[in-house]
Design a protein around this motif. Structure first.
Motif: not given
Lengths: 301, 376
Positions: A191, A195, A200, A204, A208-209, A212-213
């Motif tokens: 992931d 990104a 990214a 970032q 953003y990745v 949240p995971n």
């Protein structure tokens, strides 16, 4: 002619409804066996988990609600409550940062000494809390390594709030890192690489990745860490010096009251600690219920 | 975008993953990196992407050397085998990600991002699914979303790492066909990795066959199939019979045979291996030279008849395949003695495993796989 189907466009198949209770030859026993096992498990839970909790609250309220309130309102108790909350408020955010950084480093990068770092993270779990406390006394105490220098600059660590915070941070360090490492290991680095390939930058990709995971694991780690930070006894007991109204945290205060045969007050403060633990659990359950769909989505593949 | 890869070396803690790799990828080309696991094909793809860095060598995107640039500066579209979709984002947000993380000065407006995302969704034929989450999509749909997400940044090259590896057979076939159509329509320079020779041969303009970190052969599908440069390539691209043979006076003799099988003016005298595919064996005309065999078993699988036989001269087993409607099919009976001819074959001298046929449009040969005769 039948129209051509493109299988790569089809929706995923709808899975049949799974009943909550499944009958399965492999796991189904005779009714009396099931009853005995269930009853045994329940009795054990009651005796070892629920009963002590109930006992704390009954003992606390034995002398009536007025006495209960008086023992909490007492100045030393208020200081202990404030100190415990302050220590947790410092230790938990610090360990949040350290834990995420450690888990990030261990799971997303390859480097020399990684195995050593993982072992080091587990150290507070394997060392007795009393020893953890003694380490700080040895380093910062009056006769410790940095003792003379600290005394010369009038900095108080042992028998003061900084020592309590340090000991608590040390003891609760593994909670968040240990919660995140297996989760992030399982998620791998695809992931983040995706990104980055999309342009990214590192921050970032992280915000953003990665975050949240891992947010559910992180929340769970924070709650556990917080519960332990408020309840820690051994290490804090060594470094605090038990100065009433100054360096007594709630667990220490409970002990002192108990040793003074002031059972009502001891149980009153203890009930408050237990109450904080219950609030923590309730918070976790509430969040799980509220974001349950998302939570299970994150675990589905 | 032309990509020129020159003298790339890469090793992982002593294990050489890529050894002096040279490759030209032409603009607009669809090229397959094909090889067994551990051959370095994925490493090469990741080196092109910038997810790994070579120990030395250059990677030119046009005229610009990218070998030391990190992935985010290369503008490559990378599609992962397991999709790597962001689970907490809707399909729309996934596709828009590459646009939204751009620096503020370059970032298009939100309305424009949305328009472009919807356009891309239509391109991958998933219009209407923008509000779904990845867990609500099938494997084929996920890989289409991953592709749309990669295309959103208008990549200079599209890199696909075993893009069909995690999919069911039917989905894989349909997605393959669609990807070929999409490539023909959009013209992105595309490199994909696969270990499935059928996939490579069906989809790619050119195929790069890799083994142990080296390029064994680079060529069009026809070239590599008809003129495999090394025994490894021959073996990797399909079923293979390896026959023990000898070169004597510009003639090929099977071991133990009195009569020469074919003439061969290329190779020097000495022991050699004769490679022939099961489907390239047919009955010989009466009177012409051939391989005398004794058929031991015949089996029919769907439209293909497979026969196992033993060469009379030396006892080596061979397998033969022919379509069930072929006019000779009836003569393949267990116990029959037949004479076979080879419609296509390759001779590889045993001392130095070298070229079967001289091939012009290919980089200098690398040390080839020695004896690979596992597949029968």
């Amino acid at each position: 002619m039948r129209p051509q189907i493109d299988h790569s466009l089809l929706d995923p198949p709808k899975l049949p409804f799974e009943p909550l209770i499944q009958r399965n030859a492999v796991i189904t026993e005779q009714p009396w066996v099931r009853w005995i096992l269930t009853a045994g498990a329940l009795a054990f839970l009651m005796a070892f988990l629920l009963l002590p909790l109930v006992a704390v609250f009954t003992e606390a309220l034995r002398g009536g609600f007025k006495l209960y309130w008086e023992s909490l309102k007492e100045p030393d108790a208020l200081v202990a409550i404030r100190l415990t909350l302050t220590v947790a408020a410092i230790a938990v955010p610090l360990n949040l940062v350290f834990g995420v950084a450690a888990a990030w480093a261990v799971t997303k990068f390859e480097f020399r000494g990684k195995f050593f770092l993982i072992t080091l993270i587990d150290l507070p779990f394997s060392v007795s809390p009393v020893v953890s406390g003694l380490i700080y006394v040895l380093m910062f105490g009056a006769q410790g390594w940095f003792g003379p220098w600290l005394a010369a600059h009038d900095i108080h660590i042992i028998f003061a709030v900084p020592g309590i915070v340090l000991a608590t941070v040390f003891v609760t360090f593994p909670f968040i890192a240990r919660e995140l490492i297996p989760l992030m290991q399982e998620q791998g680095t695809d992931d983040e690489q995706a990104a980055l390939s999309l342009g990214a930058n590192g921050w970032q990709a992280f915000w953003y990745v990665t975050v949240p995971n891992i947010k559910w694991g992180l929340l769970y780690g924070v709650l556990l860490c917080n519960a332990r930070a408020m309840g820690e006894f051994g290490a804090v007991s060594v470094v605090s010096g038990h100065i009433r109204g100054e360096t007594n945290t709630m667990p220490l205060h409970v002990e002192i009251l108990y040793n003074e045969y002031n059972f009502a007050a001891a149980f009153a403060v203890a009930s408050l600690l237990a109450g904080l633990a219950l609030v923590t659990l309730a918070l976790k359950s509430f969040l799980e219920a509220r974001h349950g769909a998302e939570l299970s989505a994150a675990h589905r593949h | 975008m032309d990509i020129r890869i020159r003298h790339i070396h890469k090793s992982f803690t002593g294990f050489p993953a890529l050894v002096d790799v040279n490759l030209d990828i032409r603009s607009g080309e669809l090229i397959a990196l094909l090889g067994p696991s551990g051959s370095g094909k994925t490493t090469l793809l990741r080196v092109i992407a910038g997810l790994e860095f070579p120990d030395y060598g250059t990677i030119l995107f046009g005229a610009e050397d990218m070998a030391r640039k990190p992935v985010r500066e290369r503008r490559v579209g990378f599609v992962f085998q397991h999709y790597a979709l962001f689970k907490h984002m809707s399909v729309l947000d996934n596709i828009a990600f590459g646009l939204r993380v751009q620096p503020r000065s370059l970032r298009p407006g939100e309305a424009q991002i949305r328009r472009k995302t919807v356009e891309l969704l239509d391109l991958v034929q998933l219009g209407g699914l923008e509000q779904r989450y990845p867990h609500q999509l099938s494997g084929g749909q996920k890989q289409r979303v991953a592709l749309a997400r990669a295309l959103a940044i208008e990549p200079r090259v599209l890199l696909l790492d075993e893009p069909f590896g995690a999919l069911d057979a039917k989905v894989r076939k349909d997605l393959r066909r669609w990807l070929r159509e999409l490539h023909d329509r959009t013209g992105y320079t595309t490199v994909f990795v696969t270990h499935d020779q059928e996939e490579a041969l069906e989809l790619a303009d050119r195929v790069v066959i890799m083994n142990r970190g080296c390029l064994e052969q680079v060529g069009t599908v026809d070239e590599v199939y008809e003129h495999p440069r090394t025994p490894f390539v021959f073996d990797f691209l399909g079923g293979t019979n390896v026959l023990d043979a000898e070169m004597r006076g510009r003639m090929v003799f099977l071991r133990g045979a009195e009569q020469p099988l074919v003439t061969d003016i290329i190779h020097p005298d000495g022991p050699a291996d004769l490679y022939v595919r099961p489907g390239d064996l047919r009955l010989a005309d009466p009177g012409s030279p051939g391989i005398e065999v004794h058929v031991s078993a015949v089996q029919r699988t769907g439209p293909i008849i497979r026969a196992s036989a033993e060469i009379l001269a030396n006892g080596t087993g061979v397998s033969i395949e022919l379509p069930h409607l072929h006019h000779d099919a009836a003569r393949f009976q267990a116990g029959a003695t037949l004479r076979l001819r080879m419609m296509q074959f390759c001779v590889y001298p045993r001392a130095v495993a070298a070229h079967a046929h001289p091939i012009t449009d290919a980089p200098e040969p690398t040390a080839a796989e020695s004896r690979g005769r596992t597949r029968a």
